[in-house]
Design a protein around this motif. Structure first.
Motif, mmCIF file in Angstrom:
data_model
loop_
_atom_site.group_PDB
_atom_site.id
_atom_site.type_symbol
_atom_site.label_atom_id
_atom_site.label_comp_id
_atom_site.label_asym_id
_atom_site.label_seq_id
_atom_site.Cartn_x
_atom_site.Cartn_y
_atom_site.Cartn_z
ATOM 1 N N ALA A 102 5.091 -14.185 83.200
ATOM 2 C CA ALA A 102 4.693 -14.905 81.994
ATOM 3 C C ALA A 102 5.901 -15.302 81.153
ATOM 4 C CB ALA A 102 3.725 -14.052 81.174
ATOM 5 N N ILE A 103 6.860 -14.405 81.023
ATOM 6 C CA ILE A 103 8.071 -14.693 80.242
ATOM 7 C C ILE A 103 8.849 -15.837 80.880
ATOM 8 C CG2 ILE A 103 10.337 -13.762 79.584
ATOM 9 C CD1 ILE A 103 8.821 -11.028 79.235
ATOM 10 N N LEU A 104 9.002 -15.806 82.184
ATOM 11 C CA LEU A 104 9.731 -16.866 82.884
ATOM 12 C C LEU A 104 9.047 -18.218 82.705
ATOM 13 C CD1 LEU A 104 10.595 -14.898 86.124
ATOM 14 C CD2 LEU A 104 12.247 -15.728 84.426
ATOM 15 N N GLU A 105 7.746 -18.265 82.889
ATOM 16 C CA GLU A 105 7.013 -19.527 82.740
ATOM 17 C C GLU A 105 7.036 -20.021 81.295
ATOM 18 O OE1 GLU A 105 3.106 -19.365 84.444
ATOM 19 O OE2 GLU A 105 3.895 -18.708 86.378
ATOM 20 N N ILE A 115 16.259 -15.880 75.840
ATOM 21 C CA ILE A 115 15.184 -14.901 75.923
ATOM 22 C C ILE A 115 15.728 -13.587 75.366
ATOM 23 C CG2 ILE A 115 13.672 -13.582 77.466
ATOM 24 C CD1 ILE A 115 13.994 -15.946 79.487
ATOM 25 N N VAL A 116 14.977 -12.970 74.457
ATOM 26 C CA VAL A 116 15.366 -11.683 73.884
ATOM 27 C C VAL A 116 14.306 -10.666 74.285
ATOM 28 C CG1 VAL A 116 15.862 -10.389 71.781
ATOM 29 C CG2 VAL A 116 16.457 -12.834 71.907
ATOM 30 N N MET A 117 14.760 -9.588 74.919
ATOM 31 C CA MET A 117 13.832 -8.528 75.304
ATOM 32 C C MET A 117 14.553 -7.202 75.364
ATOM 33 S SD MET A 117 13.174 -9.846 79.246
ATOM 34 C CE MET A 117 11.807 -8.786 79.483
ATOM 35 N N ALA A 118 13.793 -6.151 75.267
ATOM 36 C CA ALA A 118 14.355 -4.802 75.290
ATOM 37 C C ALA A 118 14.255 -4.221 76.692
ATOM 38 C CB ALA A 118 13.618 -3.912 74.299
ATOM 39 N N SER A 119 15.090 -3.226 76.944
ATOM 40 C CA SER A 119 15.057 -2.529 78.225
ATOM 41 C C SER A 119 15.406 -1.069 78.014
ATOM 42 C CB SER A 119 16.050 -3.154 79.206
ATOM 43 O OG SER A 119 16.094 -2.418 80.404
ATOM 44 N N HIS A 120 14.721 -0.211 78.751
ATOM 45 C CA HIS A 120 15.028 1.221 78.702
ATOM 46 C C HIS A 120 16.311 1.535 79.452
ATOM 47 C CE1 HIS A 120 11.375 2.690 76.796
ATOM 48 N NE2 HIS A 120 10.745 1.755 77.456
ATOM 49 N N GLY A 131 9.246 0.170 87.679
ATOM 50 C CA GLY A 131 9.488 -1.263 87.657
ATOM 51 C C GLY A 131 10.314 -1.638 86.452
ATOM 52 N N SER A 132 10.837 -2.813 86.469
ATOM 53 C CA SER A 132 11.601 -3.284 85.326
ATOM 54 C C SER A 132 11.336 -4.769 85.137
ATOM 55 C CB SER A 132 13.092 -3.040 85.532
ATOM 56 O OG SER A 132 13.819 -3.645 84.488
ATOM 57 N N GLN A 133 10.555 -5.055 84.122
ATOM 58 C CA GLN A 133 10.266 -6.451 83.814
ATOM 59 C C GLN A 133 11.545 -7.177 83.399
ATOM 60 O OE1 GLN A 133 7.168 -7.702 84.521
ATOM 61 N NE2 GLN A 133 6.929 -5.628 85.310
ATOM 62 N N THR A 134 12.413 -6.482 82.682
ATOM 63 C CA THR A 134 13.679 -7.078 82.253
ATOM 64 C C THR A 134 14.534 -7.438 83.458
ATOM 65 O OG1 THR A 134 13.599 -5.782 80.211
ATOM 66 C CG2 THR A 134 15.718 -6.748 80.804
ATOM 67 N N ALA A 135 14.641 -6.523 84.417
ATOM 68 C CA ALA A 135 15.434 -6.799 85.622
ATOM 69 C C ALA A 135 14.869 -7.983 86.385
ATOM 70 C CB ALA A 135 15.479 -5.563 86.511
ATOM 71 N N GLU A 136 13.545 -8.093 86.436
ATOM 72 C CA GLU A 136 12.928 -9.221 87.130
ATOM 73 C C GLU A 136 13.226 -10.534 86.410
ATOM 74 O OE1 GLU A 136 8.570 -10.571 88.825
ATOM 75 O OE2 GLU A 136 8.908 -8.461 88.349
#
Length: 149
Positions: A102-105, A115-120, A131-136
């Motif tokens: 969804a973020i990519l689209e 794009i600004v997002m957080a990652s653990h 999984g890692s949405q950020t890595a994807e």
């Protein structure tokens, strides 16, 4: 440099750091912001047995309604924070999608240039299992990504 930021948030404490950081940047450079919250698909694998259709139907409806309500409250808070800083913003809730997809689209369709997002920052087995949405997003986007930890 950047005129339209996409800030992804799931409402977690870590994601709030991403929201704050993204808003501070947008405020300083005069960029507009699109906030996005994504509700993942209903976990149908958790249900089994002969009554699955009846039980899951009610649970699905509750899941979707809870997701919409949570997203509205979250995105309203994000918009209020943006308004307080004088940042033009809008919020979008996307249902039944994997966050990275969804973020990519959305970043492409909204012509976002950051794009600004957080990652653990999980590594190894933790990243593999959770999984890692950020890595994807990082792997498949051509848009610059600001990762907040």
């Amino acid at each position: 440099m950047y005129t339209h930021l996409l800030i992804a948030t799931d409402g977690s404490e870590l994601a709030e750091k991403g929201v704050s950081h993204g808003l501070a940047l947008a405020s300083r450079i005069g960029a507009a912001v699109t906030f996005v919250n994504i509700t993942e698909p209903f976990p149908v694998f958790a249900w089994g047995g002969a009554m699955v259709g009846f039980i899951a139907g009610d649970e699905l409806a509750a899941y979707e309604e809870n997701g919409r309500q949570f997203a509205k409250e979250l995105l309203d808070r994000c918009k209020a924070s943006a308004d307080g800083l004088g940042v033009r913003s809008k919020g979008l809730h996307i249902e039944n999608r994997k966050p990275a997809e969804a973020i990519l689209e959305l970043s492409a369709s909204e012509a976002c240039d950051l794009i600004v997002m957080a990652s653990h920052g999980r590594r190894g087995l933790g990243r593999l299992l959770l999984g890692s949405q950020t890595a994807e997003v990082l792997s498949f986007t051509e848009t610059p990504v600001l990762v907040v930890r």
